[in-house]
Design an enzyme around this catalytic site. Structure first.
Site, mmCIF file in Angstrom:
data_model
loop_
_atom_site.group_PDB
_atom_site.id
_atom_site.type_symbol
_atom_site.label_atom_id
_atom_site.label_comp_id
_atom_site.label_asym_id
_atom_site.label_seq_id
_atom_site.Cartn_x
_atom_site.Cartn_y
_atom_site.Cartn_z
ATOM 1 N N HIS A 266 3.661 5.218 7.272
ATOM 2 C CA HIS A 266 3.323 3.813 7.484
ATOM 3 C C HIS A 266 4.554 2.996 7.875
ATOM 4 O O HIS A 266 4.489 2.089 8.704
ATOM 5 C CB HIS A 266 2.695 3.263 6.209
ATOM 6 C CG HIS A 266 1.846 2.056 6.417
ATOM 7 N ND1 HIS A 266 0.882 1.964 7.397
ATOM 8 C CD2 HIS A 266 1.838 0.862 5.777
ATOM 9 C CE1 HIS A 266 0.312 0.780 7.339
ATOM 10 N NE2 HIS A 266 0.864 0.091 6.373
ATOM 11 N N ASP B 119 -1.256 1.432 12.970
ATOM 12 C CA ASP B 119 -1.580 1.870 11.612
ATOM 13 C C ASP B 119 -2.451 0.839 10.902
ATOM 14 O O ASP B 119 -2.089 0.307 9.850
ATOM 15 C CB ASP B 119 -0.298 2.124 10.804
ATOM 16 C CG ASP B 119 -0.306 3.541 10.202
ATOM 17 O OD1 ASP B 119 0.564 3.837 9.374
ATOM 18 O OD2 ASP B 119 -1.210 4.332 10.557
ATOM 19 N N SER C 34 -0.749 -2.697 10.405
ATOM 20 C CA SER C 34 -1.439 -2.600 9.115
ATOM 21 C C SER C 34 -2.387 -3.784 8.920
ATOM 22 O O SER C 34 -3.330 -3.927 9.696
ATOM 23 C CB SER C 34 -0.411 -2.457 7.999
ATOM 24 O OG SER C 34 -0.982 -1.882 6.855
HETATM 25 C C1 LIG Z 1 -0.744 -2.768 -1.202
HETATM 26 C C2 LIG Z 1 0.077 -1.833 -2.109
HETATM 27 N N1 LIG Z 1 1.417 -2.336 -2.035
HETATM 28 C C3 LIG Z 1 1.823 -3.309 -3.066
HETATM 29 C C4 LIG Z 1 2.451 -2.673 -4.277
HETATM 30 C C5 LIG Z 1 2.401 -1.292 -1.832
HETATM 31 C C6 LIG Z 1 3.491 -1.946 -0.976
HETATM 32 N N2 LIG Z 1 3.432 -1.357 0.354
HETATM 33 C C7 LIG Z 1 4.334 -0.270 0.631
HETATM 34 C C8 LIG Z 1 5.691 -0.837 0.914
HETATM 35 C C9 LIG Z 1 6.348 -1.336 2.167
HETATM 36 C C10 LIG Z 1 7.392 -1.125 1.224
HETATM 37 C C11 LIG Z 1 8.889 -1.225 1.214
HETATM 38 C C12 LIG Z 1 9.523 -2.156 1.959
HETATM 39 C C13 LIG Z 1 10.911 -2.270 1.887
HETATM 40 C C14 LIG Z 1 11.628 -1.403 1.064
HETATM 41 C C15 LIG Z 1 13.124 -1.533 1.014
HETATM 42 F F1 LIG Z 1 13.588 -0.993 -0.112
HETATM 43 F F2 LIG Z 1 13.656 -0.889 2.061
HETATM 44 F F3 LIG Z 1 13.458 -2.828 1.050
HETATM 45 C C16 LIG Z 1 10.998 -0.436 0.308
HETATM 46 C C17 LIG Z 1 9.601 -0.315 0.369
HETATM 47 C C18 LIG Z 1 6.421 -1.964 0.323
HETATM 48 C C19 LIG Z 1 6.774 0.170 0.776
HETATM 49 C C20 LIG Z 1 2.568 -1.804 1.285
HETATM 50 O O1 LIG Z 1 2.131 -2.925 1.183
HETATM 51 C C21 LIG Z 1 2.142 -0.917 2.479
HETATM 52 N N3 LIG Z 1 1.416 -1.804 3.382
HETATM 53 C C22 LIG Z 1 2.085 -2.534 4.311
HETATM 54 S S1 LIG Z 1 3.767 -2.323 4.470
HETATM 55 C C23 LIG Z 1 4.313 -3.696 5.438
HETATM 56 C C24 LIG Z 1 5.727 -3.970 5.096
HETATM 57 C C25 LIG Z 1 6.024 -4.593 3.880
HETATM 58 C C26 LIG Z 1 7.351 -4.826 3.552
HETATM 59 C C27 LIG Z 1 8.338 -4.402 4.420
HETATM 60 F F4 LIG Z 1 9.604 -4.645 4.100
HETATM 61 C C28 LIG Z 1 8.047 -3.792 5.630
HETATM 62 C C29 LIG Z 1 6.736 -3.563 5.954
HETATM 63 N N4 LIG Z 1 1.493 -3.414 5.100
HETATM 64 C C30 LIG Z 1 0.152 -3.643 4.996
HETATM 65 O O2 LIG Z 1 -0.387 -4.493 5.707
HETATM 66 C C31 LIG Z 1 -0.577 -2.885 4.021
HETATM 67 C C32 LIG Z 1 0.061 -1.985 3.232
HETATM 68 C C33 LIG Z 1 -0.830 -1.371 2.325
HETATM 69 C C34 LIG Z 1 -2.094 -1.883 2.581
HETATM 70 C C35 LIG Z 1 -2.007 -2.885 3.676
#
Ligand SMILES: CCN(CC)CCN(C[C@]12C[C@](c3ccc(C(F)(F)F)cc3)(C1)C2)C(=O)Cn1c(SCc2ccc(F)cc2)nc(=O)c2c1C=CC2
Length: 400
Positions: free
Chosen positions: A318, A263, A240
């Site tokens: 993702h 991704d 990402s």
């Molecule tokens: C930017 C919008 N954002 C902020 C509100 C939304 C937050 N988001 C979706 C998530 C990952 C999520 C996650 C983790 C962990 C549980 C758990 F419950 F299992 F702990 C749940 C839910 C938080 C779902 C992302 O950031 C998606 N994403 C990611 S995910 C990388 C990641 C983050 C945390 C992790 F633990 C594992 C992997 N990396 C990027 O570089 C980019 C994006 C978007 C654009 C660029």
């Protein structure tokens, strides 16, 4: 004991011939230092424990911030569910010397940190790679820390060597609400790239036998890594925001021979960067994380003079790339978008195998990873070539 379904399956072991160890390295006492978790082929032995997957509870607090949820509740839930999860790599197990291994520097995504991609990193390490998963201090990680010499007010204390180091935690900085987030992300991808280059320099120094000052207390014997990295066979990968970081790192340093973009989130990259990149790149995309502007930026990197590949993994999301996809039941996984339709273990095998095939081809490895070459062309039961979007007709010169 009674395994809960979470523990029983868990993060998959590497499938290659090597047992895998991991160790943490923090290069100095400043925010500018390197911080990474190294995954490597190790001497197998029962006297070493598996590493804890999320080693400090501050990481849970940071995840709560990223998810914009209440810290106390999230800390309680995540500690309960994930606190005892181990990652299938032996902490501080002795490095297996005797051959030169190719090196991969790995960059995590926004809101993640260095330990959350252990299935991918261990999968590569088990096949004979050294993998350095950096932890970025650009305020894009859910949490990270550095150790600072105690700024003791009373400077008269002579023997400050005995002063305890204090931990300084840094959390995920949300973009200013309502404002354009590009300046923040552009500044962060710059710092992330610097950190990948710095990690490469550090590992090449270690390979040259330079003594290692680890700010973290650990008994790991770094001297076993002397002359064990094949310095001509270095790649950079990321997920990402980390994939954009990997692409930028290719443009900055030709010691990275090729790139694996998992991704990719291309938002922080500007088009003029692409002409400075001359190495092969493969884009491994999930089915759901696809939109026109993002894919068009990837397509701008298409080239006839060096190999640029793109595949999409059917039924993936993702979160099919980080470790969370293995750690919840189907229902929770679907609700939180941590799982797609594809079985997470099948998905991770494809991600690892296509990476191995691409690295063999562009690092010139003498292994049997070419068995997975069809995946590079999107040939296989769970993959398609390119994107699943129907893009506007290509604006090539001919058609103008
Ligand atoms: C930017 C919008 N954002 C902020 C509100 C939304 C937050 N988001 C979706 C998530 C990952 C999520 C996650 C983790 C962990 C549980 C758990 F419950 F299992 F702990 C749940 C839910 C938080 C779902 C992302 O950031 C998606 N994403 C990611 S995910 C990388 C990641 C983050 C945390 C992790 F633990 C594992 C992997 N990396 C990027 O570089 C980019 C994006 C978007 C654009 C660029």
């Amino acid at each position: 004991g009674s395994y809960s379904s979470v523990q029983f399956c868990g993060i998959p072991q590497g499938k290659g011939p090597h047992a895998v160890g991991c160790t943490d390295l923090m290069s100095d006492h400043t925010i500018q230092g390197s911080f990474l978790r190294l995954f490597y082929p190790c001497i197998d032995g029962d006297e070493y424990e598996e590493a804890t997957w999320i080693p400090r509870r501050e990481y849970y607090l940071g995840l709560a911030d990223t998810l914009k949820l209440n810290r106390t509740i999230v800390d309680f839930i995540l500690s309960y569910y994930f606190g005892s999860i181990k990652c299938p790599a032996k902490l501080n197990a002795p490095f297996k010397s005797g051959e030169k291994y190719p090196l991969v520097v790995f960059s995590h995504g926004l809101g993640a940190f260095r330990t959350l991609y252990s299935a991918f990193c261990i999968g590569l390490a088990s096949q004979g790679f050294v993998v350095a998963a950096v932890e970025h201090r650009d305020e894009s990680a859910s949490a990270t820390f550095y150790l600072r010499e105690h700024s003791s007010a009373d400077s008269s204390e002579q023997d400050d060597a005995s002063e305890p180091l204090e931990e300084v935690w840094i959390y995920n900085k949300a973009p200013p609400p309502g404002e354009d987030e590009f300046p923040l992300r552009f500044e962060q991808v710059q710092k992330r790239t610097d950190e990948c280059l710095q990690a490469l320099d550090l590992l090449l120094d270690i390979n040259a036998g330079k003594p290692v000052n680890n700010a973290l207390p650990s008994k790991f014997n770094w001297l076993l890594l002397k002359d064990s990295i094949d310095v001509q066979k270095v790649a950079v990968a990321g997920h990402s925001f980390g994939a954009a970081t990997a692409i930028k790192a290719l443009g900055r340093d030709s010691r990275f021979r090729c790139g694996v973009a998992l991704d990719a989130w291309m938002y922080s990259l500007r088009e003029e960067l692409f002409s400075t990149i001359h190495q092969p790149v493969i884009f491994v995309n999930s089915e759901k994380f696809q939109w026109v502007n993002n894919i068009l930026l990837m397509k701008k990197m298409d080239s006839t003079s060096m190999e640029r590949k793109m595949i999409t993994i059917k039924g993936s999301v993702h979160q099919s790339f980080p470790d969370f996809t293995f750690l919840t039941g189907y229902l929770i996984g679907k609700i939180f978008k941590l799982k797609g339709e594809i079985d997470p273990y099948v998905g991770m095998d494809i991600i690892i195998n296509v990476t191995l095939a691409f690295l063999q081809r562009h690092l010139g490895l003498q292994k049997d990873f070419n068995q997975w070459d069809p995946l590079i062309d999107g040939k296989g039961e769970f993959v398609i070539p390119g994107t699943n979007l129907d893009l506007p007709p290509a604006h090539t010169e001919a058609s103008k």
